[in-house]
Design a protein around this motif. Sequence first.
Motif, PDB file in Angstrom:
ATOM      1  N   ALA A  69       0.833  -1.201   0.000  1.00 13.85           N
ATOM      2  CA  ALA A  69       0.000   0.000   0.000  1.00 13.85           C
ATOM      3  C   ALA A  69       0.872   1.257   0.000  1.00 13.85           C
ATOM      4  O   ALA A  69       0.561   2.233  -0.695  1.00 13.85           O
ATOM      5  CB  ALA A  69      -0.921  -0.003   1.219  1.00 13.85           C
ATOM      6  N   GLU A  70       1.964   1.229   0.749  1.00 16.86           N
ATOM      7  CA  GLU A  70       2.874   2.379   0.791  1.00 16.86           C
ATOM      8  C   GLU A  70       3.516   2.607  -0.577  1.00 16.86           C
ATOM      9  O   GLU A  70       3.619   3.745  -1.045  1.00 16.86           O
ATOM     10  CB  GLU A  70       3.957   2.151   1.856  1.00 16.86           C
ATOM     11  CG  GLU A  70       4.922   3.288   2.005  1.00 16.86           C
ATOM     12  CD  GLU A  70       4.285   4.561   2.549  1.00 16.86           C
ATOM     13  OE1 GLU A  70       4.812   5.649   2.236  1.00 16.86           O
ATOM     14  OE2 GLU A  70       3.270   4.474   3.260  1.00 16.86           O
ATOM     15  N   ILE A  71       3.934   1.536  -1.227  1.00  7.99           N
ATOM     16  CA  ILE A  71       4.527   1.641  -2.568  1.00  7.99           C
ATOM     17  C   ILE A  71       3.506   2.225  -3.538  1.00  7.99           C
ATOM     18  O   ILE A  71       3.828   3.102  -4.345  1.00  7.99           O
ATOM     19  CB  ILE A  71       5.030   0.262  -3.042  1.00  7.99           C
ATOM     20  CG1 ILE A  71       6.271  -0.135  -2.238  1.00  7.99           C
ATOM     21  CG2 ILE A  71       5.332   0.261  -4.531  1.00  7.99           C
ATOM     22  CD1 ILE A  71       6.697  -1.575  -2.440  1.00  7.99           C
ATOM     23  N   HIS A  72       2.273   1.751  -3.461  1.00  7.03           N
ATOM     24  CA  HIS A  72       1.217   2.254  -4.344  1.00  7.03           C
ATOM     25  C   HIS A  72       0.976   3.739  -4.099  1.00  7.03           C
ATOM     26  O   HIS A  72       0.809   4.515  -5.050  1.00  7.03           O
ATOM     27  CB  HIS A  72      -0.062   1.454  -4.121  1.00  7.03           C
ATOM     28  CG  HIS A  72      -1.169   1.818  -5.039  1.00  7.03           C
ATOM     29  ND1 HIS A  72      -1.131   1.572  -6.393  1.00  7.03           N
ATOM     30  CD2 HIS A  72      -2.351   2.441  -4.808  1.00  7.03           C
ATOM     31  CE1 HIS A  72      -2.233   2.018  -6.949  1.00  7.03           C
ATOM     32  NE2 HIS A  72      -2.991   2.553  -6.004  1.00  7.03           N
ATOM     33  N   LYS A  73       0.984   4.138  -2.831  1.00  6.94           N
ATOM     34  CA  LYS A  73       0.774   5.542  -2.481  1.00  6.94           C
ATOM     35  C   LYS A  73       1.893   6.415  -3.043  1.00  6.94           C
ATOM     36  O   LYS A  73       1.638   7.464  -3.645  1.00  6.94           O
ATOM     37  CB  LYS A  73       0.716   5.686  -0.960  1.00  6.94           C
ATOM     38  CG  LYS A  73       0.547   7.096  -0.470  1.00  6.94           C
ATOM     39  CD  LYS A  73       0.580   7.134   1.051  1.00  6.94           C
ATOM     40  CE  LYS A  73       0.654   8.563   1.550  1.00  6.94           C
ATOM     41  NZ  LYS A  73       0.860   8.615   2.994  1.00  6.94           N
ATOM     42  N   VAL A  74       3.145   5.977  -2.882  1.00  5.02           N
ATOM     43  CA  VAL A  74       4.286   6.738  -3.390  1.00  5.02           C
ATOM     44  C   VAL A  74       4.228   6.819  -4.913  1.00  5.02           C
ATOM     45  O   VAL A  74       4.494   7.876  -5.503  1.00  5.02           O
ATOM     46  CB  VAL A  74       5.616   6.108  -2.911  1.00  5.02           C
ATOM     47  CG1 VAL A  74       6.805   6.731  -3.610  1.00  5.02           C
ATOM     48  CG2 VAL A  74       5.758   6.262  -1.396  1.00  5.02           C
ATOM     49  N   ALA A  75       3.870   5.700  -5.552  1.00  4.16           N
ATOM     50  CA  ALA A  75       3.760   5.696  -7.014  1.00  4.16           C
ATOM     51  C   ALA A  75       2.680   6.675  -7.478  1.00  4.16           C
ATOM     52  O   ALA A  75       2.877   7.403  -8.461  1.00  4.16           O
ATOM     53  CB  ALA A  75       3.459   4.288  -7.517  1.00  4.16           C
ATOM     54  N   ASP A  76       1.545   6.707  -6.780  1.00  6.61           N
ATOM     55  CA  ASP A  76       0.484   7.658  -7.132  1.00  6.61           C
ATOM     56  C   ASP A  76       0.970   9.100  -6.982  1.00  6.61           C
ATOM     57  O   ASP A  76       0.668   9.949  -7.822  1.00  6.61           O
ATOM     58  CB  ASP A  76      -0.748   7.436  -6.255  1.00  6.61           C
ATOM     59  CG  ASP A  76      -1.563   6.238  -6.704  1.00  6.61           C
ATOM     60  OD1 ASP A  76      -1.351   5.755  -7.842  1.00  6.61           O
ATOM     61  OD2 ASP A  76      -2.414   5.779  -5.916  1.00  6.61           O
ATOM     62  N   GLU A  77       1.725   9.356  -5.907  1.00  6.06           N
ATOM     63  CA  GLU A  77       2.249  10.707  -5.711  1.00  6.06           C
ATOM     64  C   GLU A  77       3.216  11.085  -6.833  1.00  6.06           C
ATOM     65  O   GLU A  77       3.171  12.208  -7.346  1.00  6.06           O
ATOM     66  CB  GLU A  77       2.950  10.805  -4.355  1.00  6.06           C
ATOM     67  CG  GLU A  77       1.986  10.744  -3.174  1.00  6.06           C
ATOM     68  CD  GLU A  77       2.696  10.601  -1.842  1.00  6.06           C
ATOM     69  OE1 GLU A  77       3.952  10.497  -1.813  1.00  6.06           O
ATOM     70  OE2 GLU A  77       1.994  10.609  -0.808  1.00  6.06           O
ATOM     71  N   LYS A  78       4.072  10.144  -7.211  1.00  6.61           N
ATOM     72  CA  LYS A  78       5.020  10.417  -8.299  1.00  6.61           C
ATOM     73  C   LYS A  78       4.288  10.644  -9.613  1.00  6.61           C
ATOM     74  O   LYS A  78       4.663  11.528 -10.394  1.00  6.61           O
ATOM     75  CB  LYS A  78       6.022   9.268  -8.434  1.00  6.61           C
ATOM     76  CG  LYS A  78       7.030   9.234  -7.302  1.00  6.61           C
ATOM     77  CD  LYS A  78       8.049   8.130  -7.499  1.00  6.61           C
ATOM     78  CE  LYS A  78       9.071   8.142  -6.369  1.00  6.61           C
ATOM     79  NZ  LYS A  78      10.142   7.172  -6.585  1.00  6.61           N
ATOM     80  N   ARG A  79       3.248   9.848  -9.866  1.00  7.42           N
ATOM     81  CA  ARG A  79       2.458  10.043 -11.080  1.00  7.42           C
ATOM     82  C   ARG A  79       1.814  11.425 -11.083  1.00  7.42           C
ATOM     83  O   ARG A  79       1.770  12.091 -12.118  1.00  7.42           O
ATOM     84  CB  ARG A  79       1.363   8.976 -11.180  1.00  7.42           C
ATOM     85  CG  ARG A  79       1.831   7.656 -11.696  1.00  7.42           C
ATOM     86  CD  ARG A  79       0.650   6.729 -11.965  1.00  7.42           C
ATOM     87  NE  ARG A  79       1.077   5.367 -11.834  1.00  7.42           N
ATOM     88  CZ  ARG A  79       0.861   4.579 -10.784  1.00  7.42           C
ATOM     89  NH1 ARG A  79       0.168   5.017  -9.764  1.00  7.42           N
ATOM     90  NH2 ARG A  79       1.319   3.360 -10.744  1.00  7.42           N
ATOM     91  N   ALA A  80       1.308  11.839  -9.926  1.00  9.55           N
ATOM     92  CA  ALA A  80       0.662  13.149  -9.836  1.00  9.55           C
ATOM     93  C   ALA A  80       1.665  14.263 -10.107  1.00  9.55           C
ATOM     94  O   ALA A  80       1.343  15.239 -10.799  1.00  9.55           O
ATOM     95  CB  ALA A  80       0.042  13.325  -8.448  1.00  9.55           C
ATOM     96  N   VAL A  81       2.897  14.123  -9.603  1.00  6.71           N
ATOM     97  CA  VAL A  81       3.924  15.131  -9.845  1.00  6.71           C
ATOM     98  C   VAL A  81       4.248  15.205 -11.330  1.00  6.71           C
ATOM     99  O   VAL A  81       4.333  16.293 -11.912  1.00  6.71           O
ATOM    100  CB  VAL A  81       5.195  14.821  -9.011  1.00  6.71           C
ATOM    101  CG1 VAL A  81       6.366  15.659  -9.470  1.00  6.71           C
ATOM    102  CG2 VAL A  81       4.927  15.052  -7.536  1.00  6.71           C
TER     103      VAL A  81
END
Length: 99
Positions: free
Chosen positions: A52-64
């Motif tokens: 879940a943490e990896i998915h959250k970080v990936a979503d944040e990177k995608r948003a950036v």
Amino acid sequence: MTYPLRAHKKLTAIRSWENINKATMDAQLRQIEENIEKKKAEHRAKMKNKEAEIHKVADEKRAVVEAQRKEEILKAEDMAAKFRSSGYTPKRFLGWFGC
């Protein structure tokens, strides 16, 4: 006749001892298996949290990246509007075609 009775008592005592020890070993084995299952469940939960943490970080990177892309598009549109309003054509307008 006392001998067979004594032997029977001894054999019964040995069987009883064996059964008690087997039951003890079975109980210990069940306890070990329960501990193993508990640890497996804990590790599984930790892995799910990491996932879940990896998915959250990936979503944040995608948003950036998406925000940067939108910013670049806006910048290009602003430059295009600026060039259109001034009537200026950039010198490298068709540079990738070899002109």
